[in-house]
Motif scaffolding. Structure first.
Motif, mmCIF file in Angstrom:
data_model
loop_
_atom_site.group_PDB
_atom_site.id
_atom_site.type_symbol
_atom_site.label_atom_id
_atom_site.label_comp_id
_atom_site.label_asym_id
_atom_site.label_seq_id
_atom_site.Cartn_x
_atom_site.Cartn_y
_atom_site.Cartn_z
ATOM 1 N N VAL A 112 -39.916 23.640 48.152
ATOM 2 C CA VAL A 112 -39.638 23.430 46.734
ATOM 3 C C VAL A 112 -39.669 24.792 46.050
ATOM 4 C CG1 VAL A 112 -40.423 22.342 44.603
ATOM 5 C CG2 VAL A 112 -40.641 21.123 46.772
ATOM 6 N N PRO A 113 -38.539 25.217 45.476
ATOM 7 C CA PRO A 113 -38.518 26.523 44.811
ATOM 8 C C PRO A 113 -39.570 26.616 43.717
ATOM 9 C CG PRO A 113 -36.317 25.603 44.974
ATOM 10 C CD PRO A 113 -37.273 24.522 45.386
ATOM 11 N N GLY A 114 -40.041 27.800 43.482
ATOM 12 C CA GLY A 114 -41.041 28.033 42.441
ATOM 13 C C GLY A 114 -40.606 29.195 41.574
ATOM 14 N N GLY A 115 -41.565 29.825 40.956
ATOM 15 C CA GLY A 115 -41.254 30.970 40.114
ATOM 16 C C GLY A 115 -41.083 30.571 38.671
ATOM 17 N N TYR A 162 -38.804 23.108 38.912
ATOM 18 C CA TYR A 162 -38.152 21.822 38.711
ATOM 19 C C TYR A 162 -38.878 20.738 39.503
ATOM 20 C CZ TYR A 162 -34.436 24.806 36.945
ATOM 21 O OH TYR A 162 -33.730 25.732 36.248
ATOM 22 N N PRO A 163 -39.705 19.936 38.835
ATOM 23 C CA PRO A 163 -40.386 18.844 39.539
ATOM 24 C C PRO A 163 -39.413 17.894 40.226
ATOM 25 C CG PRO A 163 -41.322 19.154 37.364
ATOM 26 C CD PRO A 163 -40.101 20.021 37.436
ATOM 27 N N SER A 164 -38.180 17.828 39.712
ATOM 28 C CA SER A 164 -37.182 16.962 40.343
ATOM 29 C C SER A 164 -36.903 17.413 41.775
ATOM 30 C CB SER A 164 -35.890 16.960 39.525
ATOM 31 O OG SER A 164 -35.374 18.274 39.422
ATOM 32 N N THR A 174 -44.333 25.617 48.579
ATOM 33 C CA THR A 174 -43.718 26.248 47.418
ATOM 34 C C THR A 174 -44.312 27.642 47.295
ATOM 35 O OG1 THR A 174 -43.191 25.904 45.074
ATOM 36 C CG2 THR A 174 -45.429 25.376 45.758
ATOM 37 N N PRO A 175 -43.594 28.593 46.751
ATOM 38 C CA PRO A 175 -44.152 29.937 46.641
ATOM 39 C C PRO A 175 -45.405 29.932 45.750
ATOM 40 C CG PRO A 175 -41.810 29.949 46.139
ATOM 41 C CD PRO A 175 -42.233 28.523 46.225
ATOM 42 N N VAL A 231 -41.874 9.297 32.672
ATOM 43 C CA VAL A 231 -40.524 9.767 33.003
ATOM 44 C C VAL A 231 -40.424 10.058 34.497
ATOM 45 C CG1 VAL A 231 -38.903 11.683 32.683
ATOM 46 C CG2 VAL A 231 -40.006 10.627 30.704
ATOM 47 N N MET A 232 -41.434 10.715 35.039
ATOM 48 C CA MET A 232 -41.419 11.046 36.470
ATOM 49 C C MET A 232 -41.442 9.773 37.327
ATOM 50 S SD MET A 232 -41.043 14.249 36.673
ATOM 51 C CE MET A 232 -41.434 14.664 38.351
ATOM 52 N N ARG A 233 -42.214 8.784 36.922
ATOM 53 C CA ARG A 233 -42.268 7.525 37.686
ATOM 54 C C ARG A 233 -40.933 6.781 37.631
ATOM 55 N NH1 ARG A 233 -48.003 7.119 35.398
ATOM 56 N NH2 ARG A 233 -49.264 7.749 37.196
#
Length: 165
Positions: A130-133, A137-139, A160-161, A86-88
């Motif tokens: 890239v937000p974390g927590g 969202y890998p997107s 990313t955090p 899906v990611m690819r």
């Protein structure tokens, strides 16, 4: 309440509330931020690592700040083939979309002999946050890094955090 239904009085009250939220109404926080920035300017990464321990409860050092090839391979082993597929597919869709946005350099001389044009050059390097927590969202990784790669940026840094682990 809809904006179109605001009375002059409501608008004035709203404006006053917004003005109260200006940066000057947070003197304690501003003092703290200035102190942090000053320390980072003075001691660089040491201050960043110290604040990461304090705020994120993560022990980061010059040796551990970068993701290693071993950690990348471990991450691949922990996700399913279906997820990777899906990611690819997403990666290819995003790459295709952004490749259509590419602009090329062009130059011409008009009828009066004036040289016209534009030179399109990718940046040498970019930083991507890239937000974390709790909401990961890998997107966000794909949507930030792929456009830079398509544009030809040779160096892309992602942050990313960190979590305590």
């Amino acid at each position: 309440m809809k904006i179109s239904h605001l009375t002059q009085k409501n608008k004035a009250e709203l404006l006053e509330l917004l003005q109260q939220r200006s940066g000057s109404s947070y003197p304690e926080q501003e003092k703290t931020v200035r102190q942090i920035l000053s320390e980072v300017r003075e001691t660089g990464d040491a201050a960043l690592f110290s604040y990461t321990r304090k705020f994120d409860r993560a022990d980061i050092s010059p040796e551990t700040i970068r993701v290693t090839e071993e950690e990348i391979q471990e991450a691949y082993r922990e996700v399913s083939e279906e997820y990777l597929s899906v990611m690819r597919k997403s990666l290819e869709s995003i790459r295709h979309y952004h490749s259509r946005q590419l602009q090329n350099s062009w130059f011409e001389t008009n009828e009066k002999g004036v040289f016209l044009g534009q030179k399109v050059t990718p940046l040498d390097r970019v930083g991507v946050y890239v937000p974390g927590g709790k909401a990961v969202y890998p997107s966000s990784v794909l949507m930030n890094i792929i456009p830079a790669k398509v544009a030809g940026v040779p160096e892309i840094y992602m942050t990313t955090p960190p979590g305590p682990d």
